[in-house]
Scaffold this active site. Structure first.
Site, PDB file in Angstrom:
ATOM      1  N   CYS A 275       0.787  -1.236   0.000  1.00  0.00           N
ATOM      2  CA  CYS A 275       0.000   0.000   0.000  1.00  0.00           C
ATOM      3  C   CYS A 275       0.821   1.289   0.000  1.00  0.00           C
ATOM      4  O   CYS A 275       0.527   2.190  -0.794  1.00  0.00           O
ATOM      5  CB  CYS A 275      -0.966   0.043   1.180  1.00  0.00           C
ATOM      6  N   ARG A 304       6.480 -11.430   5.480  1.00  0.00           N
ATOM      7  CA  ARG A 304       5.939 -11.254   6.823  1.00  0.00           C
ATOM      8  C   ARG A 304       6.441 -12.367   7.734  1.00  0.00           C
ATOM      9  O   ARG A 304       6.512 -13.517   7.314  1.00  0.00           O
ATOM     10  CB  ARG A 304       4.404 -11.293   6.800  1.00  0.00           C
ATOM     11  N   GLN A 322       1.072 -11.178  -3.174  1.00  0.00           N
ATOM     12  CA  GLN A 322      -0.339 -10.796  -3.037  1.00  0.00           C
ATOM     13  C   GLN A 322      -0.838 -10.291  -4.375  1.00  0.00           C
ATOM     14  O   GLN A 322      -0.115  -9.578  -5.065  1.00  0.00           O
ATOM     15  CB  GLN A 322      -0.443  -9.610  -2.078  1.00  0.00           C
ATOM     16  N   ASP A 324      -2.680  -7.727  -5.152  1.00  0.00           N
ATOM     17  CA  ASP A 324      -3.133  -6.569  -4.405  1.00  0.00           C
ATOM     18  C   ASP A 324      -3.760  -5.543  -5.340  1.00  0.00           C
ATOM     19  O   ASP A 324      -3.415  -5.499  -6.507  1.00  0.00           O
ATOM     20  CB  ASP A 324      -1.893  -5.946  -3.748  1.00  0.00           C
ATOM     21  N   HIS A 326      -5.525  -1.293  -5.075  1.00  0.00           N
ATOM     22  CA  HIS A 326      -6.072  -0.175  -4.319  1.00  0.00           C
ATOM     23  C   HIS A 326      -6.994   0.611  -5.218  1.00  0.00           C
ATOM     24  O   HIS A 326      -6.653   0.877  -6.368  1.00  0.00           O
ATOM     25  CB  HIS A 326      -4.953   0.698  -3.756  1.00  0.00           C
ATOM     26  N   LYS A 410     -15.078  -4.006   6.088  1.00  0.00           N
ATOM     27  CA  LYS A 410     -14.620  -4.840   4.972  1.00  0.00           C
ATOM     28  C   LYS A 410     -15.609  -5.938   4.621  1.00  0.00           C
ATOM     29  O   LYS A 410     -16.481  -6.290   5.421  1.00  0.00           O
ATOM     30  CB  LYS A 410     -13.274  -5.478   5.305  1.00  0.00           C
ATOM     31  N   HIS A 456      -8.448  -1.240   0.003  1.00  0.00           N
ATOM     32  CA  HIS A 456      -7.491  -2.314  -0.340  1.00  0.00           C
ATOM     33  C   HIS A 456      -8.298  -3.490  -0.842  1.00  0.00           C
ATOM     34  O   HIS A 456      -9.356  -3.784  -0.303  1.00  0.00           O
ATOM     35  CB  HIS A 456      -6.732  -2.868   0.872  1.00  0.00           C
TER      36      HIS A 456
HETATM   37 ZN   LIG Z   1      -3.256  -2.104   0.728  1.00  0.00          ZN
END
Ligand SMILES: [Zn+2]
Ligand SMILES: [Zn+2]
Length: 586
Positions: A275, A304, A322, A324, A326, A410, A456
């Site tokens: 992000c 992680r 990921q 991912d 946005h 979410k 996200h």
């Molecule tokens: Zn994010």
């Protein structure tokens, strides 16, 4: 209990954990008990004992549990003073319980008793042990007291419990099936991926065949994203500490991040999330309301920290990619954008064969509004847009009051696999924290600066985990469009090899992932190997096929389909790939 049928499964599971501890103390007096919670698939209890529990012990314990269940011992709740409760467990020779009560610090504590057994916990529990008859102990493994690697080494016994015998049987059958299709075993058998200690736990090596599947997934993902109005970004794997301070990660996420590295006397961190990089791109220029919405996606590899004991194949790893994205938009656009991302997610999951989903909506705890960041009206509008999208499409969903994280509400989508297991995949998550921290703005129609909404979104979740789920869902027999080797050409004898190779060439030119087996094995053996490798299409060529320019087709799981015209076969195969068909029909 008057309402047994609607007994929450967690109460049943946690009560079965008590039953387990009760039976263990009956059979092995002197064992020290730790904790025994309900978990997603059943329950466990941690025990401190010098001798290891053997499979025979587990059988004996389970037998004893069923006896206590048959005795239908009432389960009684008592409220004791803290000192009184500590004395009780002291007398029972349970120092770990005493430790827990001492730390808990309330003036009174609840104790649940059944016969001679007592446990310290908040409850609730079933009314009597008679409700716990359909119970099965499954395994024993190591655990640390309080999860601390310096703490005492406990033995953790896992079990499952259900209200009815039928449900227990179904569950045990599912576990058997899950064992057979374990992605770690299939990963080795089909040569898809590996991981080892030399390299470091939780880091995945994608072998050529696994990498082919990944490349197909990525290619499909990119095409759908471009078609769906997204742009695709690439960002670095490391970033300066200052970035992670601004984002807040060094405040609330540091335990999951790896130690910094020193670059020109500046600390840099491996990224645990993408992000902040996407936000930096957003902030690289002034944005106007006319630029919005922005939909930016990245296959971003993040790192992680996970405890070594929790690592599991592809499902729990330390480095993963990921998928991912946005979404940054104005308040007026948010409703349409949420509906769009929901449709997009459901549609892509369906491409991979997942059409039975469970959707959860996590919202604020209305009793505790101070726990969250972001203005009240922002939250209201965000939650309303999530609800609206779900209701517009008529998707059933579970509303989870108070389950939102502090920075936004979410939607989570769990997919159901071929044997009925649920896997968390998609998350669509508002973020009122980072947009503030990075002071993201756009210039509105009124010429003033405004705060955009930021969402996200991870759709497949991580490529590693999703691949693990795919392997188990399909039991390694991928649909044609995903299969690492789609077609294998098998020459019967050496004199058929030139034709086999030219056939392989034609298949490849037609866009199929084809190979030829030039080993000197008998054709029967070659076919068995191809079947074990779960290759969807097998083309056997001998004298007749060479002479007539054809091939003898075998379809995985279906057997011999007879002689096929090569051009027609190619057309049909291409069509099946294009349609992402789950079944192969010729
Ligand atoms: Zn994010
Ligand atoms: Zn309890």
């Amino acid at each position: 209990m008057s309402d047994d049928k609607h007994l929450p499964i967690d109460v049943l599971r946690h009560s079965a954990a008590h039953l387990l501890a009760h039976a263990v103390l009956d059979l092995y007096p002197g064992t020290k008990t730790g904790i025994g919670p309900a978990v997603e698939t059943g329950f466990y209890y941690d025990f401190l004992r010098d001798e290891p529990f053997t499979p025979a012990d587990l059988e004996a314990i389970e037998k004893r549990m069923k006896e206590i269940a048959r005795e239908d011992v009432p389960i009684e709740r008592r409220v004791l003073g803290k000192d009184e409760a500590m004395r009780l467990f002291e007398e029972q020779g349970q120092p770990l319980k005493v430790e827990l009560i001492r730390e808990k610090g309330d003036a009174t504590v609840t104790v649940y008793g059944q016969g001679p057994f007592a446990d310290f916990c908040l409850g609730p529990h079933v009314a009597s042990t008679g409700l716990l008859a359909h119970v099965k102990l499954l395994s024993v493994s190591g655990a640390y007291w309080k999860g601390d690697e310096r703490g005492a080494q406990m033995q953790r016994i896992y079990g499952a419990v259900f209200p009815t015998a039928k449900e227990l049987e179904d569950h045990l059958r599912m576990l058997e099936e899950a064992k057979k299709r374990d992605h770690r075993r299939l990963g080795t058998d089909l040569d898809l991926f590996s991981s080892n200690d030399e390299l470091g736990g939780g880091l995945i090596l994608w072998h050529p065949k696994g990498a082919r599947v990944r490349a197909v997934i990525e290619q499909h993902w990119r095409e759908r994203h471009w078609a769906g109005g997204y742009d695709i970004l690439y960002t670095p794997h490391i970033g300066r500490a200052t970035l992670w301070q601004t984002s807040g990660h060094l405040g609330f996420y540091k335990d999951s991040m790896y130690s910094p590295m020193d670059i020109d006397e500046q600390p840099y961190y491996l990224k645990p999330m993408n992000c902040p990089f996407h936000i930096e791109i957003y902030k690289s220029r002034m944005r106007s309301y006319r630029d919005l919405p922005l939909r930016w996606a990245e296959l971003g590899t993040v790192y992680r920290y996970e405890r070594s004991g929790t690592l599991h194949g592809l499902l729990r790893v330390r480095g993963f990619t990921q998928d991912d994205a946005h979404i940054i938009c104005t308040p007026d656009q948010i409703e349409a954008e949420i509906l769009r991302v929901l449709d997009f997610s459901v549609s892509i999951l369906a491409d991979f064969g997942f059409t039975d989903n469970k959707i959860e909506l996590s919202v604020r705890d209305p009793k505790n509004p101070g726990k969250y960041c972001g203005a009240d009206d922002l939250w209201c509008r965000a939650e309303a847009s999530l609800v609206k999208a779900l209701e517009t499409r008529g998707y059933p969903y579970e509303r989870k009051e108070g389950e939102a994280v502090f920075y936004g509400p979410k939607i989570d989508i769990k997919i159901k696999d071929a044997i009925g297991r649920l896997w968390q995949c998609t998350t669509i998550q508002f973020d009122f924290n980072m947009s503030e921290r990075f002071d993201m703005t756009y210039v509105g129609e009124d010429g003033k600066e405004h705060r955009p909404y930021m969402v996200h979104r991870a759709l497949l979740g991580s490529l590693e985990r999703f691949f693990g789920v795919l392997i188990e869902h399909y039991n390694g027999s991928f649909p044609l469009w995903l299969a690492p080797v789609q077609a294998l050409v098998l020459p019967i004898a050496e004199r058929h090899e030139a034709y086999a190779k030219s056939l392989e060439g034609r298949l490849r030119e037609a866009g199929l992932r084809a190979e030829v087996d030039l080993s000197r094995e008998k054709v029967g053996k070659k076919i068995r190997t191809a079947e074990l490798q779960k290759v969807p299409l097998i083309l056997v060529v001998g004298d007749k096929e060479v002479e007539r320019g054809t091939a003898a087709l075998r379809v995985h799981g279906q057997g011999d389909k007879g002689e096929v015209d090569v051009a027609r076969f190619l057309g049909q195969a291409q069509e099946l790939v294009k349609n992402k068909s789950n079944t192969v029909n010729f």
